[in-house]
Design an enzyme around this catalytic site. Sequence first.
Site, PDB file in Angstrom:
ATOM      1  N   LYS A 288       8.871  -2.149  13.885  1.00 36.89           N
ATOM      2  CA  LYS A 288       9.470  -1.844  12.781  1.00 36.89           C
ATOM      3  C   LYS A 288      10.378  -0.404  12.859  1.00 36.89           C
ATOM      4  O   LYS A 288      11.403  -0.186  12.364  1.00 36.89           O
ATOM      5  CB  LYS A 288       8.297  -0.994  11.659  1.00 36.89           C
ATOM      6  CG  LYS A 288       7.300  -2.135  11.150  1.00 36.89           C
ATOM      7  CD  LYS A 288       6.109  -1.700  10.362  1.00 36.89           C
ATOM      8  CE  LYS A 288       5.517  -2.759   9.768  1.00 36.89           C
ATOM      9  NZ  LYS A 288       4.099  -2.056   9.118  1.00 36.89           N
TER      10      LYS A 288
ATOM     11  N   GLU B 247      -4.156 -10.243  14.784  1.00 32.77           N
ATOM     12  CA  GLU B 247      -3.720  -8.754  14.400  1.00 32.77           C
ATOM     13  C   GLU B 247      -5.101  -8.002  14.667  1.00 32.77           C
ATOM     14  O   GLU B 247      -4.906  -7.001  15.140  1.00 32.77           O
ATOM     15  CB  GLU B 247      -3.381  -8.672  12.956  1.00 32.77           C
ATOM     16  CG  GLU B 247      -2.734  -7.373  12.913  1.00 32.77           C
ATOM     17  CD  GLU B 247      -1.906  -7.374  11.505  1.00 32.77           C
ATOM     18  OE1 GLU B 247      -0.695  -7.525  11.406  1.00 32.77           O
ATOM     19  OE2 GLU B 247      -2.832  -7.139  10.387  1.00 32.77           O
TER      20      GLU B 247
ATOM     21  N   GLU C 278      10.296  -5.193   4.047  1.00 29.59           N
ATOM     22  CA  GLU C 278      10.657  -6.280   3.201  1.00 29.59           C
ATOM     23  C   GLU C 278      10.208  -6.356   1.692  1.00 29.59           C
ATOM     24  O   GLU C 278      11.142  -6.743   1.042  1.00 29.59           O
ATOM     25  CB  GLU C 278       9.767  -7.530   3.907  1.00 29.59           C
ATOM     26  CG  GLU C 278      10.097  -7.874   5.754  1.00 29.59           C
ATOM     27  CD  GLU C 278       9.383  -6.912   6.383  1.00 29.59           C
ATOM     28  OE1 GLU C 278       9.539  -7.070   7.794  1.00 29.59           O
ATOM     29  OE2 GLU C 278       8.970  -5.982   5.980  1.00 29.59           O
TER      30      GLU C 278
ATOM     31  N   GLY D 121      -5.094  -4.358   5.445  1.00 28.80           N
ATOM     32  CA  GLY D 121      -4.199  -5.449   4.614  1.00 28.80           C
ATOM     33  C   GLY D 121      -4.723  -6.754   4.821  1.00 28.80           C
ATOM     34  O   GLY D 121      -4.552  -7.507   4.004  1.00 28.80           O
ATOM     35  N   ARG D 122      -5.229  -7.029   5.942  1.00 29.00           N
ATOM     36  CA  ARG D 122      -5.525  -8.506   6.296  1.00 29.00           C
ATOM     37  C   ARG D 122      -6.731  -8.912   5.605  1.00 29.00           C
ATOM     38  O   ARG D 122      -7.180  -9.974   5.619  1.00 29.00           O
ATOM     39  CB  ARG D 122      -5.486  -8.729   7.731  1.00 29.00           C
ATOM     40  CG  ARG D 122      -6.282  -7.988   8.528  1.00 29.00           C
ATOM     41  CD  ARG D 122      -6.033  -8.131  10.246  1.00 29.00           C
ATOM     42  NE  ARG D 122      -6.649  -7.289  11.088  1.00 29.00           N
ATOM     43  CZ  ARG D 122      -6.306  -6.214  11.459  1.00 29.00           C
ATOM     44  NH1 ARG D 122      -5.162  -5.681  10.780  1.00 29.00           N
ATOM     45  NH2 ARG D 122      -6.538  -5.419  12.229  1.00 29.00           N
TER      46      ARG D 122
ATOM     47  N   HIS E 138      -0.444 -36.819  13.726  1.00 30.87           N
ATOM     48  CA  HIS E 138       0.825 -37.771  13.963  1.00 30.87           C
ATOM     49  C   HIS E 138       1.655 -36.582  14.471  1.00 30.87           C
ATOM     50  O   HIS E 138       2.932 -36.691  14.492  1.00 30.87           O
ATOM     51  CB  HIS E 138       1.264 -38.239  12.487  1.00 30.87           C
ATOM     52  CG  HIS E 138       0.358 -39.091  12.418  1.00 30.87           C
ATOM     53  ND1 HIS E 138       0.454 -40.496  12.429  1.00 30.87           N
ATOM     54  CD2 HIS E 138      -0.739 -39.101  11.356  1.00 30.87           C
ATOM     55  CE1 HIS E 138      -0.625 -41.321  12.020  1.00 30.87           C
ATOM     56  NE2 HIS E 138      -1.380 -40.320  11.271  1.00 30.87           N
TER      57      HIS E 138
ATOM     58  N   LYS F 116       0.920  -1.148  -0.040  1.00 31.69           N
ATOM     59  CA  LYS F 116       0.008   0.104   0.073  1.00 31.69           C
ATOM     60  C   LYS F 116       0.942   1.438   0.031  1.00 31.69           C
ATOM     61  O   LYS F 116       0.549   2.247  -0.571  1.00 31.69           O
ATOM     62  CB  LYS F 116      -0.919  -0.069   1.258  1.00 31.69           C
ATOM     63  CG  LYS F 116      -1.939   1.294   1.132  1.00 31.69           C
ATOM     64  CD  LYS F 116      -2.923   1.284   2.595  1.00 31.69           C
ATOM     65  CE  LYS F 116      -3.627   0.025   2.477  1.00 31.69           C
ATOM     66  NZ  LYS F 116      -4.799   0.366   3.774  1.00 31.69           N
TER      67      LYS F 116
END
Length: 540
Positions: A510, A351, A210, A265-266, A382, A204
């Site tokens: 950040k 979040e 990253e 964002g999510r 398992h 955005k």
Amino acid sequence: MTSETPTVDRTAAIARLQSHQEKHKWSLRDLFSTSPDRATRFSADAAGIYLDFSKNHLREETLELLLGLTEEVDLRKQIEDLLSGATVNNTEHRPALHTALRFQGKPATEHEQAVADCRAQMRRFVEQVHSKQWTGYTGEPIRHVVNIGIGGSDLGPRMVMEALRPWDRPDLSVHFVANIDGADLSDTLATLPPENTLFIVASKSFSTLETRQNALSARQWMLDAGCREDQLAQHFVAVSSNIVAAQDFGIAAENIFPMWSWVGGRYSLWSAIGLPIALGCGFDAYEQLLAGANAMDSHFAEAPFSESLPVLMALIHFWYRQCWQTGSQVVLPYAQRLAKFPAWLQQLDMESLGKGVDRDGHQLPYPTGSVIWGTEGSNGQHSFHQLLHQGTDMIPADFIAIKQPTSELVEQHRWLLACCISQSQALLQGKSQQEAREELEQQGYTHREAHALAPHKAIPGNRPSNTLIVEKLDPYHLGALLALYEHKVFTMGCLLGINPFDQWGVELGKLLGNAVHDAIGKEAPAEWDGSSRELLARLF
């Protein structure tokens, strides 16, 4: 227009629920033995998804108390505020209109018109790539798409692409890069030919650490391969609201797809962040994904709360979190192609609900978010299912089963579904020490041996679970499933009295990360803690 949360004494409401919980002997075995039709009464369905919530510590009175809480918090009004574009994200002074991203029919609002324009832009671009009109710097058609993003710009489309693998186009491969660890990008690019590789930079702000570092490295990779700077626009498009930064990077203005402040964002996979889905699975599949989510939106808006899948799931989660002190919830999709669903859900839930203050900034006296975790069945059986069955914590579980086979191996699908049902059954009924002793003696153990071994083989049982049956793992039903969990999380936010749409907690790390990077090769600032100073010295 703003959204005002009603003043509610949630502490008193929780106390009433706790009093109800304490006065009953909660045996799931007994609840089923006294109510043979329990599964019929404690179930609901919508948009091709069936919810069985009968394997929970619920009585009719429990459900009435929980449903009463929805009236106290005026949940219906809060849902209307969400869907109408009120300022439900009060700390950032904006609406949360992700539901507008999947509207159907003709646009009726300014937001829907913006979405319609974006969809048209996406469709034109997808058609260009699929028809091979869009070519790389050597004239080669695009064969590989690399999505560079992180968080909501990665988890959603990555999960959907894996879930919809049968819709993959044979002539186009989609890859995802998120981690700032250079190995993620370099390993992805190692086998890709630059001349027919297209990058989607999804950010955005176009400044996410990253994403920007990976995009810069991908840009250099293209230049090193012989692509001129004036040809970079043939290999890079962006999904961003920062047009200037994207253009400065070398992306043509017409190839920058919009993002809006009113979509978190999510919740963004329904926007142009879903471009990898449209490219990799086709635009028709992408639209069906939106249609399924829209069907769940309509259900959420219209269904009575006693029949609403998102509301019921939220109420049950609230019940266990507040009255049974459960700190985590496991999500178990019995479908290999939903392997990344728990990771997507972790961001959505944790979040959103990982908050310690209410909407007005007051410290909360009760727990909020839970640790969400899980993996695909039957692999989890398992590894960590041992903890679910015999560990000291009660961990509510969501089982997700796909009714129709997802491969041609039909008998294996039957076994998969049998495993799903049996695991929820085992959590419910368990095995008493007496049953374990009798079983051991029948196997030939002496009475003394059986008595010594029985405590190790006893399983407490009485552990709750929901089971969701999804008719088919296709774009439509996947869209409905994702929207179901989105609305469950929103409802939890309403019940808890928090804002589920901000995420201030991620900002501090950040900021500190920038300071640490600036200190590399220098003496760490004196005000740092001793551990951080020592770590910097040892690493650099």
